[in-house]
Scaffold this motif. Sequence first.
Motif, PDB file in Angstrom:
ATOM      1  N   SER A 120       0.810  -1.219   0.000  1.00 26.66           N
ATOM      2  CA  SER A 120       0.000   0.000   0.000  1.00 26.66           C
ATOM      3  C   SER A 120       0.845   1.271   0.000  1.00 26.66           C
ATOM      4  O   SER A 120       0.330   2.358  -0.280  1.00 26.66           O
ATOM      5  N   TYR A 121       2.142   1.156   0.324  1.00 24.54           N
ATOM      6  CA  TYR A 121       2.988   2.346   0.366  1.00 24.54           C
ATOM      7  C   TYR A 121       3.460   2.708  -1.036  1.00 24.54           C
ATOM      8  O   TYR A 121       3.707   1.828  -1.873  1.00 24.54           O
ATOM      9  N   PRO A 122       3.614   4.007  -1.311  1.00 22.24           N
ATOM     10  CA  PRO A 122       4.089   4.427  -2.643  1.00 22.24           C
ATOM     11  C   PRO A 122       5.481   3.870  -2.919  1.00 22.24           C
ATOM     12  O   PRO A 122       6.292   3.725  -1.993  1.00 22.24           O
ATOM     13  N   PRO A 123       5.777   3.556  -4.175  1.00 22.66           N
ATOM     14  CA  PRO A 123       7.128   3.082  -4.509  1.00 22.66           C
ATOM     15  C   PRO A 123       8.178   4.141  -4.221  1.00 22.66           C
ATOM     16  O   PRO A 123       7.878   5.340  -4.177  1.00 22.66           O
ATOM     17  N   ASP A 124       9.414   3.681  -4.013  1.00 23.08           N
ATOM     18  CA  ASP A 124      10.568   4.556  -3.777  1.00 23.08           C
ATOM     19  C   ASP A 124      10.466   5.337  -2.466  1.00 23.08           C
ATOM     20  O   ASP A 124      11.047   6.407  -2.322  1.00 23.08           O
ATOM     21  N   THR A 125       9.703   4.810  -1.502  1.00 24.55           N
ATOM     22  CA  THR A 125       9.607   5.430  -0.184  1.00 24.55           C
ATOM     23  C   THR A 125      10.122   4.462   0.868  1.00 24.55           C
ATOM     24  O   THR A 125      10.303   3.272   0.611  1.00 24.55           O
ATOM     25  N   ALA A 126      10.330   4.980   2.086  1.00 25.35           N
ATOM     26  CA  ALA A 126      10.794   4.136   3.183  1.00 25.35           C
ATOM     27  C   ALA A 126       9.798   3.017   3.466  1.00 25.35           C
ATOM     28  O   ALA A 126      10.183   1.879   3.753  1.00 25.35           O
ATOM     29  N   GLY A 127       8.494   3.324   3.373  1.00 24.97           N
ATOM     30  CA  GLY A 127       7.477   2.311   3.630  1.00 24.97           C
ATOM     31  C   GLY A 127       7.542   1.152   2.658  1.00 24.97           C
ATOM     32  O   GLY A 127       7.350  -0.004   3.034  1.00 24.97           O
ATOM     33  N   ALA A 128       7.816   1.457   1.399  1.00 22.35           N
ATOM     34  CA  ALA A 128       7.888   0.401   0.387  1.00 22.35           C
ATOM     35  C   ALA A 128       9.152  -0.442   0.536  1.00 22.35           C
ATOM     36  O   ALA A 128       9.170  -1.601   0.116  1.00 22.35           O
ATOM     37  N   LEU A 129      10.198   0.126   1.128  1.00 24.28           N
ATOM     38  CA  LEU A 129      11.472  -0.581   1.266  1.00 24.28           C
ATOM     39  C   LEU A 129      11.596  -1.348   2.580  1.00 24.28           C
ATOM     40  O   LEU A 129      12.409  -2.260   2.692  1.00 24.28           O
ATOM     41  N   MET A 130      10.826  -0.977   3.574  1.00 22.29           N
ATOM     42  CA  MET A 130      11.078  -1.485   4.924  1.00 22.29           C
ATOM     43  C   MET A 130      10.647  -2.945   5.073  1.00 22.29           C
ATOM     44  O   MET A 130       9.863  -3.479   4.293  1.00 22.29           O
ATOM     45  N   THR A 131      11.208  -3.576   6.093  1.00 18.86           N
ATOM     46  CA  THR A 131      10.791  -4.910   6.509  1.00 18.86           C
ATOM     47  C   THR A 131      10.290  -4.808   7.939  1.00 18.86           C
ATOM     48  O   THR A 131      10.744  -3.969   8.722  1.00 18.86           O
ATOM     49  N   THR A 132       9.335  -5.660   8.279  1.00 22.78           N
ATOM     50  CA  THR A 132       8.788  -5.662   9.639  1.00 22.78           C
ATOM     51  C   THR A 132       9.492  -6.679  10.527  1.00 22.78           C
ATOM     52  O   THR A 132       9.117  -6.853  11.685  1.00 22.78           O
ATOM     53  N   GLU A 133      10.510  -7.328   9.994  1.00 20.69           N
ATOM     54  CA  GLU A 133      11.221  -8.377  10.745  1.00 20.69           C
ATOM     55  C   GLU A 133      12.452  -7.786  11.420  1.00 20.69           C
ATOM     56  O   GLU A 133      13.562  -7.853  10.896  1.00 20.69           O
ATOM     57  N   PHE A 134      12.254  -7.191  12.563  1.00 22.46           N
ATOM     58  CA  PHE A 134      13.345  -6.590  13.318  1.00 22.46           C
ATOM     59  C   PHE A 134      13.269  -7.076  14.769  1.00 22.46           C
ATOM     60  O   PHE A 134      12.261  -7.634  15.206  1.00 22.46           O
ATOM     61  N   VAL A 135      14.350  -6.853  15.500  1.00 23.64           N
ATOM     62  CA  VAL A 135      14.421  -7.268  16.902  1.00 23.64           C
ATOM     63  C   VAL A 135      14.061  -6.085  17.791  1.00 23.64           C
ATOM     64  O   VAL A 135      14.701  -5.036  17.723  1.00 23.64           O
ATOM     65  N   SER A 136      13.070  -6.264  18.620  1.00 23.60           N
ATOM     66  CA  SER A 136      12.691  -5.220  19.575  1.00 23.60           C
ATOM     67  C   SER A 136      12.476  -5.861  20.945  1.00 23.60           C
ATOM     68  O   SER A 136      12.033  -7.008  21.038  1.00 23.60           O
ATOM     69  N   VAL A 137      12.796  -5.112  21.994  1.00 21.49           N
ATOM     70  CA  VAL A 137      12.639  -5.606  23.368  1.00 21.49           C
ATOM     71  C   VAL A 137      12.102  -4.472  24.235  1.00 21.49           C
ATOM     72  O   VAL A 137      12.287  -3.298  23.916  1.00 21.49           O
ATOM     73  N   PRO A 138      11.443  -4.809  25.349  1.00 24.85           N
ATOM     74  CA  PRO A 138      10.961  -3.769  26.267  1.00 24.85           C
ATOM     75  C   PRO A 138      12.124  -3.085  26.976  1.00 24.85           C
ATOM     76  O   PRO A 138      13.186  -3.679  27.178  1.00 24.85           O
ATOM     77  N   ALA A 139      11.912  -1.856  27.362  1.00 25.41           N
ATOM     78  CA  ALA A 139      12.976  -1.073  27.994  1.00 25.41           C
ATOM     79  C   ALA A 139      13.325  -1.569  29.388  1.00 25.41           C
ATOM     80  O   ALA A 139      14.363  -1.178  29.929  1.00 25.41           O
ATOM     81  N   ASN A 140      12.494  -2.412  29.993  1.00 23.41           N
ATOM     82  CA  ASN A 140      12.783  -2.916  31.337  1.00 23.41           C
ATOM     83  C   ASN A 140      13.502  -4.261  31.328  1.00 23.41           C
ATOM     84  O   ASN A 140      13.649  -4.902  32.367  1.00 23.41           O
ATOM     85  N   TRP A 141      13.965  -4.707  30.151  1.00 18.39           N
ATOM     86  CA  TRP A 141      14.712  -5.964  30.084  1.00 18.39           C
ATOM     87  C   TRP A 141      16.175  -5.721  30.427  1.00 18.39           C
ATOM     88  O   TRP A 141      16.687  -4.600  30.342  1.00 18.39           O
ATOM     89  N   THR A 142      16.847  -6.836  30.736  1.00 14.61           N
ATOM     90  CA  THR A 142      18.290  -6.786  30.977  1.00 14.61           C
ATOM     91  C   THR A 142      19.042  -7.200  29.709  1.00 14.61           C
ATOM     92  O   THR A 142      18.444  -7.685  28.742  1.00 14.61           O
ATOM     93  N   VAL A 143      20.353  -7.036  29.766  1.00 15.54           N
ATOM     94  CA  VAL A 143      21.201  -7.469  28.657  1.00 15.54           C
ATOM     95  C   VAL A 143      21.068  -8.972  28.450  1.00 15.54           C
ATOM     96  O   VAL A 143      20.967  -9.455  27.313  1.00 15.54           O
TER      97      VAL A 143
END
Length: 456
Positions: A120-143
């Motif tokens: 749904s994002y226009p071509p040649d934009t960040a939305g069209a290039l991005m992937t949703t497969e990234f690593v995220s963690v809550p700020a209250n986690w430890t190393v």
Amino acid sequence: MNQKQMLRPATDAATTAAPLANFNTADAVEYLNTLPIAAAVDLLAALPLPRAVKLLEAPELQRAGELVATLPPARAAALLGLMADDRATDIVHELDQDERARLVPLIGAEARQVIQTLLSYPPDTAGALMTTEFVSVPANWTVGQTLQHIREVERTRETVYAIYVLDPASGQLRQVVTMRRLITGLPDESILDVAQVNAPVTVDVAMDQEEVAQLIRRHDLLAIPVVDAGMQMLGIVTVDDILDALIEESTEDAHKFGGMEALEKPYMQIGFLEMLRKRGGWLSVLFLGEMLTASAMQHYEDELARAVVLTLFIPLIMSSGGNSGSQATSLLIRSLALRELRLRDWWKVALRELPTGIVLGTILGSLAMVRIVIWQLGGLHDYGEHWLLLALTVAAALVGIVTFGSLSGSMLPFALKRLGFDPASASAPFVATLVDVTGLVIYFSIAASILHGTLL
């Protein structure tokens, strides 16, 4: 399964996949690119799913959309569902409407929703290039918790070199942790203690891919987060994806600058009729432009009849103006693409190109005068009794035409960008055609002034 696939003889999967047994991914992709489409489809159908996914994910694989469309629908849907979201979206984008309608509903619900969102994002934009497969963690986690989480999800993520720390309550992006900082931290330390100090660099889904590339380059990032207005993480754009996109865009610009439409496929895969369509339109436009050159020469037909010697220098005059214009256009298109210049800088460029054109024209004019003098005095050609005036005419014309070429060639990309067109459309042949017509007018106008009462 289509009729061709039903008629294709059944073969043992291991035997079919044998040619790729000793190939790494890059070599296997290169090998697939050399095969006819039917043989490549057979190979992809015979390979284990993880291996086939790796090959389809490679940006260097040609005809990916055609390969997926030719595979049995269940196999194609399974591959698309296992691929990285951004690459799967690219391949689905290559399919026509009927093929999408046939394959997309067969993809798993989660992957299908992500692909449809990215489409749904226009071509040649960040939305069209991005992937949703990234690593995220809550700020209250430890190393230690973060490292354990990475071990569990590593195979399903595009990259693990950057970990995005989210507010546990709101889900907003708070910080970014690099893998280097993470592995040097103590297990019991808070993830925020090893995070970077500065606020994270982010982009909006609508940002142009060239601006995204500039940010990645400026901040030396491997990936950049894409967020909404509320700092909610939507995805990431990785450096390899932005490089692939920029290479593709540079290729399109090179085609346009050569005076033709951009090719969506490698040269050898373009059909004869499609190649004619891509090249014929621009050639016809340029031909119509050059017809104005013929009209200009007809307008000065009487002058040419009285001073035939002027015709000897027409190719010299026209090519010099076109060359100076093409030089200026090349420089400005590149500078605009790299964001070295903005539209508001047009007047600075004009003030810079004006003296540059005058000096360059003077250099070429001096060379032309030297040439005429040598030829005349050396007996190589007789330009007539007014040869000094002729030399002065050619020199003055070169100053005017090279200056005009530099100015027009530098201003045309600005004009196209201001009108919403790609500056690369200011192709070298287009600029040369423009300067050819005006160059003749400048040449004969100067000739009429200098040679009046002698040759004219």
